[in-house]
Structures are given as C-alpha cells and as structure tokens.
Design an enzyme around this catalytic site. Structure first.
Site, mmCIF file in Angstrom:
data_model
loop_
_atom_site.group_PDB
_atom_site.id
_atom_site.type_symbol
_atom_site.label_atom_id
_atom_site.label_comp_id
_atom_site.label_asym_id
_atom_site.label_seq_id
_atom_site.Cartn_x
_atom_site.Cartn_y
_atom_site.Cartn_z
ATOM 1 N N LEU A 1 -0.350 -19.463 41.214
ATOM 2 C CA LEU A 1 -0.575 -20.725 40.508
ATOM 3 C C LEU A 1 -1.701 -20.588 39.477
ATOM 4 C CD1 LEU A 1 -0.552 -23.102 43.614
ATOM 5 C CD2 LEU A 1 1.222 -22.993 41.841
ATOM 6 N N SER A 2 -1.756 -21.526 38.544
ATOM 7 C CA SER A 2 -2.885 -21.585 37.629
ATOM 8 C C SER A 2 -4.155 -21.793 38.442
ATOM 9 C CB SER A 2 -2.685 -22.748 36.653
ATOM 10 O OG SER A 2 -3.786 -22.852 35.795
ATOM 11 N N GLY A 3 -5.182 -21.025 38.153
ATOM 12 C CA GLY A 3 -6.440 -21.150 38.888
ATOM 13 C C GLY A 3 -6.455 -20.420 40.219
ATOM 14 N N LYS B 1 -5.704 -15.002 39.285
ATOM 15 C CA LYS B 1 -5.017 -13.832 38.720
ATOM 16 C C LYS B 1 -5.907 -13.089 37.711
ATOM 17 C CE LYS B 1 -1.674 -16.334 37.097
ATOM 18 N NZ LYS B 1 -2.153 -17.664 37.570
ATOM 19 N N SER B 2 -6.397 -13.818 36.721
ATOM 20 C CA SER B 2 -7.220 -13.195 35.671
ATOM 21 C C SER B 2 -8.476 -12.572 36.255
ATOM 22 C CB SER B 2 -7.675 -14.251 34.659
ATOM 23 O OG SER B 2 -6.763 -14.360 33.650
ATOM 24 N N SER C 1 4.112 -16.599 36.138
ATOM 25 C CA SER C 1 5.473 -16.097 36.438
ATOM 26 C C SER C 1 6.055 -16.776 37.669
ATOM 27 C CB SER C 1 5.493 -14.572 36.571
ATOM 28 O OG SER C 1 4.454 -14.053 37.351
#
Ligand code: ADP
Length: 197
Positions: free
Chosen positions: A34-36, A39-40, A107
C-alpha cells in the site's frame, strides 16, 4: 502497427559476460504494498546496503518514474496496467545489464505482478511490504490518505481501489513489527540464502 521492419539485434557483449563482470546474479526486487507501507524507504535502505557491499544496483521509484517515463499515465485501471508493463520492461533491461534493480510501486493487481514475473522468470523476487491499512493511514507520509478520505483522490489504493495482496511472495516484510533496518536485513539475507549475492 506492424513490426515487420523491426529486427532484434544480437548484442556483441553477452548477458553472461556482464553477469560475470559484476560478480552477483541480477534480479528484480519487486516491492509491492500500500501507499505508505514503506516500499521506498526499505528499497532505499536495501539499495544502500547492497551498494556498500559492492553490488551493482539501481532503484526505480514510483513517484520518480511518474515524473518522466510514465508522466502521460494516470491512475485508472488501464493506466496502472500500462505503468507496470513499462516498468517491467525497463527493469528487465537493467537485469540484462547485470544489475540488482529494485522497483518500488504499489502494483496492486496480481495479474500485473504475474506478468512481470513471467517476463523476468527466475530473476523475479517479490517483496511484499505488508503493512496494515490503518498503520499506513496513520503514517500518511505524503498526506495522501487524508486527501483520499476527503474524496480528493479518485482510485486510491486501499480506499477506493483494491489492493490484491501477494499469496506467496519470496520475501514477506511485516513492517508494523520491525524496523526499517530489520526489514532491509531480511531482504539482504534472502539474497544471501539464495546465493544471488
Ligand atoms: P511507500 O513507498 O510504500 O509509499 P514510504 O517509504 O514513502 O512508503 O513511506 C513509509 C513511511 O513509513 C516513511 O515515512 C517511513 O519512515 C515510515 N516507517 C515507519 N516504520 C517503518 C518500517 N518499519 N518500515 C518502513 N517504513 C516505516
């Protein structure tokens, strides 16, 4: 469009020669979540570790790719599919060049990840950044959940667009129970265990 006039050229430097030169296996570390979810942050921590170890690496990050290569794409289902298709193609070029390439994109659709896996074959390492929606929403590093809840962002994954979680990822990171450092270590350990590095 006809592809009759396009011919695949054989490279004079082979893939195996490149792999021999870099001294490790090339793979795609495909972070999904999910966003947040982190991942980054985790992909960058892993990239730093691998780089310090002398590995040849590169990172394709969601937001950065959307500024350039995929700036013509939106967030509807069709554009998300095309977004992932292009990223997969680019990631595969990096793999062909012998690199360990990290891709940090939500994704959300299983079918797209399956397509990426099919294209990359055994070079595909799915890293599920598994963070509960409530935790992501609490972190909200870019303030996007707040906007999505207010109805200002259509098709927001987890809120108004589905996230299809991986069933058998190669690496499963439960980030609510571990630090960024521990998560990065788990990814690097996987690569060591599989003798990729
Ligand atoms: P994504 O790339 O998935 O959208 P980001 O990496 O941009 O997520 O943001 C995740 C946020 O959560 C960052 O601010 C990060 O510092 C924070 N965070 C807190 N704990 C963790 C953890 N255990 N793993 C990853 N990120 C974490």
């Amino acid at each position: 469009m006809s592809n009759d006039n396009i011919v695949w050229h054989q490279a004079s430097v082979s893939h195996n020669e490149r792999v021999e030169r870099v001294g490790h296996q090339p793979v795609i570390l495909w972070y999904t979540g999910l966003s947040g979810s982190g991942k980054s942050t985790i992909a960058n921590a892993v990239d730093r570790k691998l780089f310090e170890m002398g590995c040849h690496t590169y990172l394709l990050d969601g937001d950065n790719v959307r500024h350039g290569l995929n700036k013509d794409l939106g967030f509807g289902d069709a554009d998300r599919v095309e977004n992932i298709r292009r990223i997969t193609e680019v990631a595969n070029l990096f793999v062909d060049a012998g690199l360990i390439v990290g891709t940090a994109f939500i994704s959300p659709f299983k079918a797209d990840r399956a397509q990426a896996r099919e294209l990359a074959g055994e070079r595909f390492v799915e890293v599920f950044v598994d963070t509960p929606l409530a935790v992501c929403e609490q972190r909200d590093p870019k303030g996007l959940y707040k906007k999505a809840r207010a109805g200002d962002i259509p098709h927001f994954t987890g809120i108004s667009s589905p996230y299809e979680a991986p069933e058998s990822p190669e690496v499963h990171l439960r980030t609510a129970e571990m630090s960024v450092e521990q998560a990065a270590e788990q990814v690097v350990n996987y690569l060591r265990d599989k003798r990729i590095i």
